[in-house]
Design a protein around this motif. Structure first.
Motif, PDB file in Angstrom:
ATOM      1  N   LYS A  78      41.236  36.861  46.212  1.00 18.66           N
ATOM      2  CA  LYS A  78      41.701  38.172  46.686  1.00 18.66           C
ATOM      3  C   LYS A  78      41.332  39.304  45.730  1.00 18.66           C
ATOM      4  CE  LYS A  78      45.762  36.401  49.187  1.00 18.66           C
ATOM      5  NZ  LYS A  78      45.539  37.119  50.477  1.00 18.66           N
ATOM      6  N   GLY A  79      40.702  38.969  44.606  1.00 20.92           N
ATOM      7  CA  GLY A  79      40.332  40.001  43.640  1.00 20.92           C
ATOM      8  C   GLY A  79      41.489  40.474  42.787  1.00 20.92           C
ATOM      9  N   VAL A  80      42.557  39.682  42.700  1.00 20.87           N
ATOM     10  CA  VAL A  80      43.714  40.039  41.872  1.00 20.87           C
ATOM     11  C   VAL A  80      43.500  39.469  40.470  1.00 20.87           C
ATOM     12  CG1 VAL A  80      46.213  39.815  41.585  1.00 20.87           C
ATOM     13  CG2 VAL A  80      45.232  40.032  43.873  1.00 20.87           C
ATOM     14  N   PRO A  81      43.683  40.262  39.419  1.00 24.50           N
ATOM     15  CA  PRO A  81      43.494  39.748  38.058  1.00 24.50           C
ATOM     16  C   PRO A  81      44.429  38.582  37.766  1.00 24.50           C
ATOM     17  CG  PRO A  81      43.730  42.148  38.063  1.00 24.50           C
ATOM     18  CD  PRO A  81      44.070  41.679  39.439  1.00 24.50           C
ATOM     19  N   VAL A  82      43.919  37.629  36.997  1.00 24.82           N
ATOM     20  CA  VAL A  82      44.702  36.446  36.637  1.00 24.82           C
ATOM     21  C   VAL A  82      44.793  36.329  35.118  1.00 24.82           C
ATOM     22  CG1 VAL A  82      44.874  33.918  36.755  1.00 24.82           C
ATOM     23  CG2 VAL A  82      44.006  35.217  38.728  1.00 24.82           C
ATOM     24  N   VAL A  83      46.021  36.160  34.640  1.00 22.54           N
ATOM     25  CA  VAL A  83      46.288  35.798  33.245  1.00 22.54           C
ATOM     26  C   VAL A  83      46.932  34.423  33.282  1.00 22.54           C
ATOM     27  CG1 VAL A  83      47.630  36.347  31.166  1.00 22.54           C
ATOM     28  CG2 VAL A  83      46.542  38.192  32.490  1.00 22.54           C
ATOM     29  N   ALA A  84      46.567  33.565  32.342  1.00 18.27           N
ATOM     30  CA  ALA A  84      47.127  32.214  32.305  1.00 18.27           C
ATOM     31  C   ALA A  84      47.678  31.925  30.920  1.00 18.27           C
ATOM     32  CB  ALA A  84      46.070  31.170  32.671  1.00 18.27           C
ATOM     33  N   GLN A 138      47.082  44.984  31.670  1.00 16.71           N
ATOM     34  CA  GLN A 138      46.196  46.147  31.846  1.00 16.71           C
ATOM     35  C   GLN A 138      44.748  45.770  31.543  1.00 16.71           C
ATOM     36  OE1 GLN A 138      48.675  49.146  33.283  1.00 16.71           O
ATOM     37  NE2 GLN A 138      46.490  49.216  32.901  1.00 16.71           N
ATOM     38  N   GLU A 139      44.571  44.998  30.486  1.00 12.79           N
ATOM     39  CA  GLU A 139      43.231  44.591  30.081  1.00 12.79           C
ATOM     40  C   GLU A 139      42.579  43.718  31.153  1.00 12.79           C
ATOM     41  OE1 GLU A 139      41.615  42.283  26.189  1.00 12.79           O
ATOM     42  OE2 GLU A 139      43.214  43.762  25.894  1.00 12.79           O
ATOM     43  N   ALA A 140      43.368  42.781  31.695  1.00 12.47           N
ATOM     44  CA  ALA A 140      42.833  41.910  32.742  1.00 12.47           C
ATOM     45  C   ALA A 140      42.443  42.702  33.972  1.00 12.47           C
ATOM     46  CB  ALA A 140      43.866  40.844  33.107  1.00 12.47           C
TER      47      ALA A 140
END
Length: 403
Positions: A114-120, A377-379
């Motif tokens: 979906k183009g949503v940023p991901v942080v893990a 924000q960075e992601a």
């Protein structure tokens, strides 16, 4: 673009009792208190779930396992439809997954499409799971390799990956994960644990362990070390927590003659936990699969010296001769000697307790929340073509562990 709507994907969440669940809850509550619209997607619990203020919690279908009495898993093909509907409805600015298991892999895959940023964030070591199944050594090693490979594959979907300590980051790199990987402490509300020692009149000494009573915690080593302590002054071990090995540990305590000096509290409420930290003289963490060890942070915030296994990330917290001692993992005699060296002198314990408070000061939850707000924000600003591994080495964030 300001980050306002955040989805936290957690494969374990309260009422589960473990470090990953506790961190996901602290993160969600802290972000909600800062004004973010926070949604947690996690497995449905067995039985009633207490209400929590702050984040909105969405429970997806889950199943029990034969390996652990309370841990439940969500399988991707069963939760995918619900996850799609939730992401469509929430329309998050970022998805932050806490694992590579059912919920984490499902949300990270959907978010990427979906183009949503991901942080893990990784809280996982294979030892956390392999210990629940009685597997022969060669098979357990093969399963561990497969688990790391799967972890790296799923976390490769994220723009930014974090782990609680530099050692935990190193493990991800050693197993082949590229990209931006940063050490960010799980953090702690330090003020909650900052309290004076409890006044006691029993004249004895107390060693405390807090955590799951499972294989990788090696509590049997602590019990055997207790058997080597002198009878005077009397040393009592208090064990707070529960798990798959409790029955075996109770039987071991009886078999080696220390049952009268061991107190198994089971799970306790928050006030009882604070009281346990306040009345102990030394905290002991013999576990060998600690990517950070929240319980050790809590004990340090309470101003306690720590004796811990020289394994994985524990040396980031325990500095020998400064705030405690390290011992070779599994070495009963070395643990007994380390405990004796700290327990034997009240002035040493006081000095080491003060040092623990100084070391743990860099792990305040407020710094952790600041860092993750910046990383979100960075992601969001990172192009879909992910950065190469070396780019991650240039980042500096105030909540990095071990700084």
């Amino acid at each position: 673009m300001p980050i306002k709507r955040i989805v936290i994907g957690a494969d374990t969440y309260p009422p589960d009792v473990n470090g990953a669940a506790n961190f996901a809850h602290r993160l969600a509550v802290g972000l909600a208190e800062r004004g973010h619209d926070v949604h947690v997607i996690c497995p449905a619990a067995q039985g009633p779930v207490p209400g929590y203020d702050g984040p909105t919690v969405h429970r997806v279908p889950s199943y029990g396992t034969p390996f652990h009495p309370s841990f439940r898993v969500s399988v991707p093909w069963r939760i995918r439809g619900a996850a799609v509907r939730l992401l469509d409805r929430i329309a998050p600015d970022v998805v932050h997954v806490q694992s590579h298991f059912g919920v984490g892999r499902t949300l990270s895959g959907l978010a990427r499409r979906k183009g949503v940023p991901v942080v893990a964030t990784n809280h996982f070591m294979p030892e956390n799971l392999v210990g629940y199944a009685p597997l022969p050594g060669r098979l357990a090693a093969a399963l561990s390799r497969l688990a790391w490979r799967d972890c790296v594959r799923i976390f490769g979907r994220a723009q930014i990956v974090t782990a609680p300590t530099p050692r935990a980051v190193g493990l991800l790199r050693e197993h082949g994960l590229d990209g931006t990987i940063l050490p960010v402490s799980c953090g702690l509300d330090l003020r909650r644990f900052a309290q004076p020692p409890a006044e006691r009149t029993d004249g004895g000494l107390r060693v405390l362990f807090v955590g799951r009573l499972d294989a990788e915690k090696n509590i049997d080593v602590l019990l055997r070390a207790l058997a080597l302590q002198p009878k005077e002054p009397a040393v009592t071990v208090e064990i707070v927590g529960d798990g798959s090995r409790r029955g075996e540990l109770e039987e071991l305590a009886r078999a080696i003659g220390v049952a009268d000096r061991v107190v198994f509290h089971g799970y306790v409420d928050e006030q009882e936990l604070l009281e346990a930290y306040a009345r102990c003289d030394v905290f002991c963490m013999p576990g060998t699969a600690e990517l950070q060890s929240i319980a050790t942070l809590e004990a340090m915030a309470a101003g306690k010296p720590v004796v811990a296994a020289d394994a994985v990330a524990l040396p980031h917290l325990v500095h020998p001769g400064v705030n405690g001692q390290l011992f070779p993992p599994g070495d009963v005699a070395a643990l007994a000697a380390a405990l004796g060296s700290v327990l034997g002198d009240a002035a040493t314990r006081a000095r080491m307790g003060d040092a623990s408070r100084e070391i743990v000061a860099r792990h305040d939850i407020a710094d952790t929340l600041d860092t993750f707000e910046n990383l979100y924000q960075e992601a969001a600003a990172t192009p879909r073509h992910f950065q190469h591994a070396r780019d991650g080495d240039r980042h500096e964030h105030p909540a990095h562990s071990g700084r």
